[in-house]
Design a protein around this motif. Structure first.
Motif, short mmCIF file in Angstrom:
data_model
loop_
_atom_site.label_atom_id
_atom_site.label_comp_id
_atom_site.label_asym_id
_atom_site.label_seq_id
_atom_site.Cartn_x
_atom_site.Cartn_y
_atom_site.Cartn_z
N ASN A 186 0.80 -1.22 0.00
CA ASN A 186 0.00 0.00 0.00
C ASN A 186 0.84 1.28 0.00
O ASN A 186 0.29 2.38 0.11
CB ASN A 186 -0.93 0.03 1.22
N TYR A 195 0.07 4.45 -2.10
CA TYR A 195 -1.13 5.25 -1.82
C TYR A 195 -0.79 6.64 -1.30
O TYR A 195 -1.64 7.52 -1.27
CB TYR A 195 -2.04 4.51 -0.85
N ARG A 254 -2.83 7.22 -6.20
CA ARG A 254 -4.06 6.54 -5.84
C ARG A 254 -5.06 7.57 -5.30
O ARG A 254 -4.68 8.67 -4.93
CB ARG A 254 -3.80 5.45 -4.79
N GLU A 271 -6.39 6.85 -10.52
CA GLU A 271 -7.43 5.81 -10.55
C GLU A 271 -8.79 6.36 -10.96
O GLU A 271 -9.71 5.57 -11.18
CB GLU A 271 -7.56 5.16 -9.18
N PHE A 314 -4.09 -1.41 -11.32
CA PHE A 314 -4.43 -0.97 -9.97
C PHE A 314 -5.17 -2.09 -9.24
O PHE A 314 -6.09 -2.71 -9.78
CB PHE A 314 -5.33 0.27 -10.01
N GLY A 315 -4.77 -2.33 -8.00
CA GLY A 315 -5.48 -3.28 -7.16
C GLY A 315 -4.92 -4.69 -7.24
O GLY A 315 -4.37 -5.12 -8.27
N ASP A 344 -0.97 -4.40 -8.56
CA ASP A 344 -1.04 -2.97 -8.22
C ASP A 344 0.36 -2.35 -8.29
O ASP A 344 0.94 -1.94 -7.29
CB ASP A 344 -1.62 -2.81 -6.81
N ASN A 345 0.91 -2.28 -9.51
CA ASN A 345 2.29 -1.84 -9.66
C ASN A 345 2.45 -0.59 -10.52
O ASN A 345 3.57 -0.11 -10.70
CB ASN A 345 3.15 -2.97 -10.23
N ASN A 365 4.09 2.97 -8.86
CA ASN A 365 4.49 2.56 -7.51
C ASN A 365 6.01 2.76 -7.45
O ASN A 365 6.78 1.94 -7.94
CB ASN A 365 4.11 1.10 -7.27
#
Length: 424
Positions: A43, A46, A102, A127, A137-138, A142-143, A146
């Protein structure tokens, strides 16, 4: 008396073309991005964000894309596209765009976003399918966007998939870095938790990697835990951002088109319009100051002004024209026989939507103040044209006679006398 008009000047701001060695370059650049690492691991992204700065004017970002690389700079993550919607079609020079990677922070709290471009600042999340599409995403994939600590690349590409600009960090750039053409810039180190990599000093486009040969290293980038989210990265970068945000306005020495006597009377004048490639959005406006002597204050970038607000000693705002195409103004509050001075400033953008007035010089309204010229005054006419004035001594009195050729909105005559010609 005969109407005699004296010339006055309209202020302007010098605005340079975005050229280096005679060549024009990209319309938008990556200015800064932030890395975040936590024990939660997956996470971490985020809390991350990327900051873009628009250096061209009336830029069409529809179908542009943004993407990042992996820790080794050897493989690209799935990219995110800017949607093909009118929102992205006319982005103005100097717009700051912060992209939250995010839509919520690491604790799950949604970010408060800003999608109103009227102040030259936007804050969105990647997003949000209203503005973007694509990416991973998710879940386990989820990369997208990032940021990795050891190394990464943020790259912008245009609607044709061609390179626009890239900012990266890694001690020794990986295989994905070399094939990217200029402009690009790499900071030769990793990023710790909460650190950003940013362009600095950022005084010209050369500092962003433009100018024929790519530049790299700490001379033009900075890694810091004190990030400049939504703001310029240094004092010199602030000046560069303000320069890009200010409108292009031409000086002129002109006559008023109409001067009408009265109590009050009116003065109408015009000026050469500011350069505005997309006047429909009303981003460029005019601020008009008046004084009864030739002394003015200057508007300050980041500050919005109201009608009647003082600026400097004796001058005040008497007009705000909310369209770049309306380049005339009528002052209906002038009094007969007084000398008036005017200055007109072109400006872009309104008050900062999030932080309000006077938040920062590189946010909110941007004025063309560096090259405002001193103006020449003119005097409003009296409401009559006097042909003759005589006096005849009659024993204990004096008989005065006068005649006029014209009288415009004249109500009465006031007679004064003096023993010494000084005190009446």
């Amino acid at each position: 008396m005969p109407l005699q008009y004296k010339k006055y000047l309209i202020g302007f701001a010098v605005f340079g073309l975005l050229l280096i060695n005679g060549k024009s370059f990209a319309q938008i650049v990556v200015s800064e991005y932030m890395n975040y690492t936590t024990a939660i691991g997956v996470n971490a992204q985020y809390n991350e964000w990327t900051e873009l700065f628009v250096v061209g004017d009336n830029v069409d970002l529809r179908n542009y894309s943004i993407r990042d690389n992996n820790n080794a700079q050897t493989s690209w993550q799935p990219h995110v596209n800017f949607n093909n919607i009118p929102f992205w079609q006319h982005i103005r020079a100097g717009t700051i765009i912060v992209l939250r990677h995010r839509c919520t922070n690491v604790s799950g709290t949604p970010y408060v976003l800003d999608t109103d471009p009227s102040d030259g600042y936007l804050e969105l999340c990647l997003e949000d399918t209203l503005y973007f599409n694509g990416g991973a995403f998710g879940g386990g994939l989820d990369n997208t966007m990032n940021i990795a600590s050891g190394g990464d690349i943020i790259q912008l590409r245009n609607a044709s998939g061609n390179h626009v600009h890239a900012l990266s960090h890694k001690s020794s750039p990986g295989s994905s870095w070399g094939p990217i053409s200029c402009p690009k810039i790499n900071h030769a180190s990793g990023l710790l938790n909460g650190q950003t990599v940013s362009i600095t000093p950022g005084s010209t486009l050369t500092d962003y990697g433009f100018g024929g040969s790519c530049i790299s290293g700490i001379a033009f980038t900075n890694v810091s835990a004190t990030n400049t989210f939504g703001l310029a990265n240094s004092a010199t970068n602030k000046n560069f951002w303000r320069f890009i945000r200010e409108p292009s306005f031409t000086a002129a020495s002109i006559f008023p088109t109409t001067v009408l006597a009265g109590a009050p009377g009116s003065i109408t004048f015009g000026w050469t319009p500011a350069v505005d490639p997309y006047p429909a959005d009303g981003v460029i406006k005019y601020l008009i100051l008046r004084n009864t002597f030739n002394f003015f204050g200057s508007p300050v970038d980041g500050t919005s002004y109201m009608l009647g607000q003082p600026m400097g000693f004796g001058s005040s705002v008497i007009g705000i024209v909310n369209s770049s195409t309306i380049n005339t103004f009528t002052d209906n509050t002038v009094m007969n026989g007084l000398r008036y001075y005017y200055r007109v400033f072109a400006f872009k953008y309104g008050m900062d939507n999030i932080n309000g007035n006077t938040y920062a010089n590189e946010r909110g309204s941007a004025y063309g103040t560096p090259s405002v010229l001193v103006n020449w005054p003119f005097t409003t006419p009296l409401p009559i044209e006097l042909i003759s004035f005589t006096g005849e001594y009659l024993e204990d009195r004096v008989l005065l006679n006068w005649s006029t050729a014209t009288e415009i909105n004249n109500d009465y005559f006031t007679i004064e006398r003096s023993r010494d010609g000084l005190n009446f």
